[in-house]
Motif scaffolding. Structure first.
Motif, PDB file in Angstrom:
ATOM      1  N   LEU A  17     -34.002 -15.951 -35.895  1.00 12.39           N
ATOM      2  CA  LEU A  17     -35.245 -15.348 -35.388  1.00 12.39           C
ATOM      3  C   LEU A  17     -35.144 -13.829 -35.289  1.00 12.39           C
ATOM      4  O   LEU A  17     -36.114 -13.127 -35.583  1.00 12.39           O
ATOM      5  N   GLN A  18     -33.975 -13.325 -34.897  1.00 13.91           N
ATOM      6  CA  GLN A  18     -33.793 -11.883 -34.800  1.00 13.91           C
ATOM      7  C   GLN A  18     -33.800 -11.221 -36.174  1.00 13.91           C
ATOM      8  O   GLN A  18     -34.232 -10.079 -36.315  1.00 13.91           O
ATOM      9  N   ALA A  19     -33.345 -11.936 -37.185  1.00 15.64           N
ATOM     10  CA  ALA A  19     -33.307 -11.384 -38.543  1.00 15.64           C
ATOM     11  C   ALA A  19     -34.719 -11.302 -39.149  1.00 15.64           C
ATOM     12  O   ALA A  19     -34.944 -10.543 -40.075  1.00 15.64           O
ATOM     13  N   HIS A  20     -35.620 -12.062 -38.623  1.00 13.52           N
ATOM     14  CA  HIS A  20     -36.986 -12.068 -39.190  1.00 13.52           C
ATOM     15  C   HIS A  20     -37.875 -11.391 -38.225  1.00 13.52           C
ATOM     16  O   HIS A  20     -38.774 -11.241 -37.806  1.00 13.52           O
ATOM     17  N   ARG A  68     -25.693 -24.242 -32.359  1.00 18.17           N
ATOM     18  CA  ARG A  68     -26.975 -24.410 -33.047  1.00 18.17           C
ATOM     19  C   ARG A  68     -28.018 -23.434 -32.496  1.00 18.17           C
ATOM     20  O   ARG A  68     -28.749 -22.798 -33.255  1.00 18.17           O
ATOM     21  N   LEU A  69     -28.067 -23.285 -31.172  1.00 21.28           N
ATOM     22  CA  LEU A  69     -29.006 -22.349 -30.562  1.00 21.28           C
ATOM     23  C   LEU A  69     -28.701 -20.901 -30.944  1.00 21.28           C
ATOM     24  O   LEU A  69     -29.610 -20.102 -31.185  1.00 21.28           O
ATOM     25  N   VAL A  70     -27.439 -20.555 -31.033  1.00 19.17           N
ATOM     26  CA  VAL A  70     -27.043 -19.201 -31.446  1.00 19.17           C
ATOM     27  C   VAL A  70     -27.526 -18.929 -32.868  1.00 19.17           C
ATOM     28  O   VAL A  70     -28.072 -17.863 -33.158  1.00 19.17           O
ATOM     29  N   ARG A  71     -27.360 -19.904 -33.774  1.00 15.10           N
ATOM     30  CA  ARG A  71     -27.827 -19.733 -35.158  1.00 15.10           C
ATOM     31  C   ARG A  71     -29.348 -19.568 -35.207  1.00 15.10           C
ATOM     32  O   ARG A  71     -29.867 -18.763 -35.977  1.00 15.10           O
ATOM     33  N   ILE A  72     -30.069 -20.330 -34.392  1.00 13.96           N
ATOM     34  CA  ILE A  72     -31.525 -20.194 -34.356  1.00 13.96           C
ATOM     35  C   ILE A  72     -31.936 -18.810 -33.865  1.00 13.96           C
ATOM     36  O   ILE A  72     -32.806 -18.147 -34.443  1.00 13.96           O
ATOM     37  N   CYS A  73     -31.266 -18.332 -32.804  1.00 12.15           N
ATOM     38  CA  CYS A  73     -31.553 -16.988 -32.293  1.00 12.15           C
ATOM     39  C   CYS A  73     -31.266 -15.919 -33.325  1.00 12.15           C
ATOM     40  O   CYS A  73     -32.069 -14.988 -33.520  1.00 12.15           O
TER      41      CYS A  73
END
Length: 137
Positions: free
Chosen positions: A134-137, A126-131
């Motif tokens: 965030l990196q994509a935006h 879940r944390l990897v998906r959030i990171c």
């Protein structure tokens, strides 16, 4: 048809609310002391699940329920969300039948002020998906 994972999750959710499993038509009522452990099911729950699966769910069902685990694993049943409390409940896949939600005999449910029972959550993924988001935006 409800998958093995869906039926396992169904049991885990209801165990978290204190529902017991009737073993072999009343020989015993069992409930694991711990259901979740971090991002996985707890060993106590896994042992309970293995015990149920060792007899293919025959004559095992939640207290005050009619449908056995064996029946839930057949082609006739699916696991859906209860419209009232959003917990997993068994439904006949084809045709119709009137079934109360498994929560119908719980005096304190639904209680939207308490955390809802849930399946294990892989917090690392879940944390990897959030990171990544965030990196994509």
């Amino acid at each position: 048809m409800a998958s093995v994972a869906e039926v396992k999750s169904y049991l885990a959710h209801w165990f978290q609310l204190g529902k017991k499993l009737v073993w072999r038509n009343g020989v015993a009522e069992i409930i694991p002391e711990k259901v979740l452990q971090g991002s996985h099911y707890a060993p106590e729950f896994e042992a309970c699940w293995a015990k149920v699966m060792s007899i293919e769910g025959r004559d095992c069902y939640l207290v005050n329920e009619d449908v056995t685990i064996q029946e839930l694993l057949s082609d006739e049943w699916v696991i859906e969300q209860c419209a009232r409390c959003k917990m997993p409940v068994p439904l006949v896949e084809v045709g119709s039948t009137f079934l109360d939600c498994t929560c119908s005999d719980l005096d304190n449910w639904p209680n939207f002020e308490l955390p809802k029972p849930h399946a294990p959550v892989n917090t690392q993924a879940r944390l990897v998906r959030i990171c990544q988001h965030l990196q994509a935006h």
